[in-house]
Structures are given as structure tokens and as C-alpha cells.
Scaffold this active site. Structure first.
Site, mmCIF file in Angstrom:
data_model
loop_
_atom_site.group_PDB
_atom_site.id
_atom_site.type_symbol
_atom_site.label_atom_id
_atom_site.label_comp_id
_atom_site.label_asym_id
_atom_site.label_seq_id
_atom_site.Cartn_x
_atom_site.Cartn_y
_atom_site.Cartn_z
ATOM 1 N N GLY A 46 11.878 22.792 85.006
ATOM 2 C CA GLY A 46 11.957 22.546 83.568
ATOM 3 C C GLY A 46 12.307 21.091 83.315
ATOM 4 O O GLY A 46 12.951 20.449 84.157
ATOM 5 N N GLN A 51 15.381 14.023 78.686
ATOM 6 C CA GLN A 51 15.648 13.575 80.059
ATOM 7 C C GLN A 51 14.823 12.352 80.452
ATOM 8 O O GLN A 51 15.104 11.722 81.475
ATOM 9 C CB GLN A 51 15.388 14.717 81.046
ATOM 10 C CG GLN A 51 16.426 15.828 80.948
ATOM 11 C CD GLN A 51 16.098 16.981 81.876
ATOM 12 O OE1 GLN A 51 15.286 17.839 81.533
ATOM 13 N NE2 GLN A 51 16.706 17.006 83.058
ATOM 14 N N CYS A 95 20.486 20.393 87.781
ATOM 15 C CA CYS A 95 19.772 19.628 86.742
ATOM 16 C C CYS A 95 19.204 18.345 87.338
ATOM 17 O O CYS A 95 19.892 17.651 88.082
ATOM 18 C CB CYS A 95 20.756 19.298 85.615
ATOM 19 S SG CYS A 95 20.049 18.299 84.297
ATOM 20 N N LEU A 96 17.968 18.029 86.992
ATOM 21 C CA LEU A 96 17.340 16.801 87.491
ATOM 22 C C LEU A 96 18.096 15.557 87.038
ATOM 23 O O LEU A 96 18.021 14.516 87.681
ATOM 24 C CB LEU A 96 15.884 16.724 86.998
ATOM 25 C CG LEU A 96 14.923 17.755 87.608
ATOM 26 C CD1 LEU A 96 13.611 17.762 86.842
ATOM 27 C CD2 LEU A 96 14.685 17.483 89.086
ATOM 28 N N HIS A 137 18.862 26.029 79.021
ATOM 29 C CA HIS A 137 19.257 24.746 79.616
ATOM 30 C C HIS A 137 18.455 23.598 78.970
ATOM 31 O O HIS A 137 19.027 22.562 78.606
ATOM 32 C CB HIS A 137 19.011 24.819 81.133
ATOM 33 C CG HIS A 137 19.353 23.578 81.891
ATOM 34 N ND1 HIS A 137 20.389 23.525 82.809
ATOM 35 C CD2 HIS A 137 18.792 22.342 81.900
ATOM 36 C CE1 HIS A 137 20.445 22.298 83.326
ATOM 37 N NE2 HIS A 137 19.477 21.568 82.799
ATOM 38 N N GLU A 138 17.131 23.785 78.824
ATOM 39 C CA GLU A 138 16.294 22.710 78.272
ATOM 40 C C GLU A 138 16.581 22.496 76.785
ATOM 41 O O GLU A 138 16.597 21.356 76.308
ATOM 42 C CB GLU A 138 14.801 22.998 78.488
ATOM 43 C CG GLU A 138 14.359 23.152 79.943
ATOM 44 C CD GLU A 138 14.853 22.057 80.870
ATOM 45 O OE1 GLU A 138 15.079 20.918 80.423
ATOM 46 O OE2 GLU A 138 15.036 22.351 82.066
ATOM 47 N N HIS A 141 19.479 20.407 76.406
ATOM 48 C CA HIS A 141 19.159 18.975 76.565
ATOM 49 C C HIS A 141 18.742 18.372 75.229
ATOM 50 O O HIS A 141 19.131 17.252 74.887
ATOM 51 C CB HIS A 141 18.017 18.777 77.567
ATOM 52 C CG HIS A 141 18.453 18.689 78.996
ATOM 53 N ND1 HIS A 141 19.385 17.777 79.440
ATOM 54 C CD2 HIS A 141 18.075 19.386 80.106
ATOM 55 C CE1 HIS A 141 19.564 17.923 80.751
ATOM 56 N NE2 HIS A 141 18.776 18.898 81.173
HETATM 57 ZN ZN LIG Z 1 18.730 19.630 83.075
#
Ligand SMILES: [Zn+2]
Length: 180
Positions: A46, A51, A95-96, A137-138, A141
Site C-alpha cells: 500500500g 508518502q 510502513c515504507l 493505515h493508508e 497517512h
Molecule cells: Zn505507511
């Protein structure tokens, strides 16, 4: 299509709330293509526009089984909103934008998300388990929230100390969990 740079904690842009998309034009469509390409390259399951430093309410997700080809389950969602939530699940999230840390986070077990597609269709996505977690989660963000913000202060402090140590050593630890 182009790869975008994924911002990492504590970049202040990650804390900004993204604005709703009011016109699904070519710019948004190419942003979505870039997000998908960047997510697959990371690799992650995702990615939110926040991000990559773009303050628009756009997310992409691809939660697939290991034997499935990438792309078939790709979701491209514009202005996603959680319309229903039900139950509770604790998932080990990574998380990225927060390399090297995974932590258990409590979320709704099932969600119904309403959104728009790049084709200007209104869609409903009903999700459970990892996809439900990933959607929440997204969308977090887009609201400027990291999963770190859902941890206790103690855990956050431990993470910060650990990250500083890794940075001093000039390395980052890896993660075996799907990254969001
Ligand atoms: Zn994340």
C-alpha cells in the site's frame, strides 16, 4: 510513469493532512500510476500520496496472495473514506515511511470504504484482515498520521532510540512483514 521518492519519518510532510481531490484529471491519473509503480518497486502492499510528498487524498493497494500476479488486485482509490467499521484486530504493521520497525497496532477488523476510481466511478470496498488494516493505515497517512502515532509513548521512544542508533551505525534494519 515514474518512480517517486518515498519520504521517511520524521519528514514533516508526513504529518500534513491531504486535501480532497476535486477534479479527477490527467495529473491525478499519472500520480496514481506513479504511486502504483513506486509501491511495487519498494516493494510494499500500500502507498498513500502523502508518502511521496503530495497532499492529495489518493492511495493505492495491492494485497495479494504470493501465487498471484501483481496488478490483478490493484486498488486505486481517490478520496477514500471509512463508512463502516466493525470488530477489532491487532496486526503487526510495518510502513515504507518508517524503515526498520514493525509493531502491533489495533484496528477495526472489517471496514467498508467508499472512494472514487480514476475512471470517475464511485466504489465501495469491503475488506477484512490485511486489506482492512492496509486501508486504515493508508487513510491514516492521508490524515497525517503514522502507525507510530497509534503506539504507546514508551514504544515510540524505544523506536526513536533504536533508529538513532542505527543511523549512527549507518544502516537500516529490514522487515519481513508486508509494508504499507
Ligand atoms: Zn505507511
Amino acid at each position: 510513469m515514474a518512480l517517486r521518492q518515498i519520504l521517511e519519518y520524521p519528514n514533516p510532510l508526513l504529518k500534513k493532512r491531504a486535501a480532497a481531490v476535486d477534479n479527477i484529471g490527467g495529473e491525478v491519473v499519472s500520480l496514481i500510476e506513479d504511486l502504483a509503480e513506486t509501491m511495487y518497486a519498494a516493494p510494499g502492499v500500500g502507498l498513500a500520496a502523502t508518502q511521496v510528498g503530495v497532499g492529495q487524498r489518493v492511495i493505492v493497494l495491492d494485497v495479494r496472495r504470493e501465487d498471484e500476479a501483481p496488478g490483478k488486485r490493484l486498488l486505486k482509490l481517490i478520496n477514500p473514506e471509512v463508512a463502516e467499521r466493525e470488530g477489532e484486530v491487532v496486526w503487526e504493521e510495518g510502513c515504507l515511511s518508517v524503515p526498520g520497525l514493525t509493531a502491533p497496532v489495533k484496528r477495526a477488523r472489517r471496514v467498508l470504504v467508499r472512494a472514487w476510481t480514476p475512471e470517475e466511478r464511485e466504489v465501495e470496498v469491503e475488506a477484512e484482515e490485511l486489506l482492512a488494516v492496509a486501508l486504515q493505515h493508508e487513510i491514516d497517512h492521508l490524515d497525517g498520521r503514522l502507525f507510530l502515532d497509534r503506539l504507546s509513548r514508551l514504544k515510540r521512544d524505544l523506536y526513536r532510540a533504536r533508529q538513532r542508533k542505527l543511523e549512527r551505525q549507518g544502516r537500516k534494519s529490514g522487515s519481513a512483514h508486508p509494508l504499507l
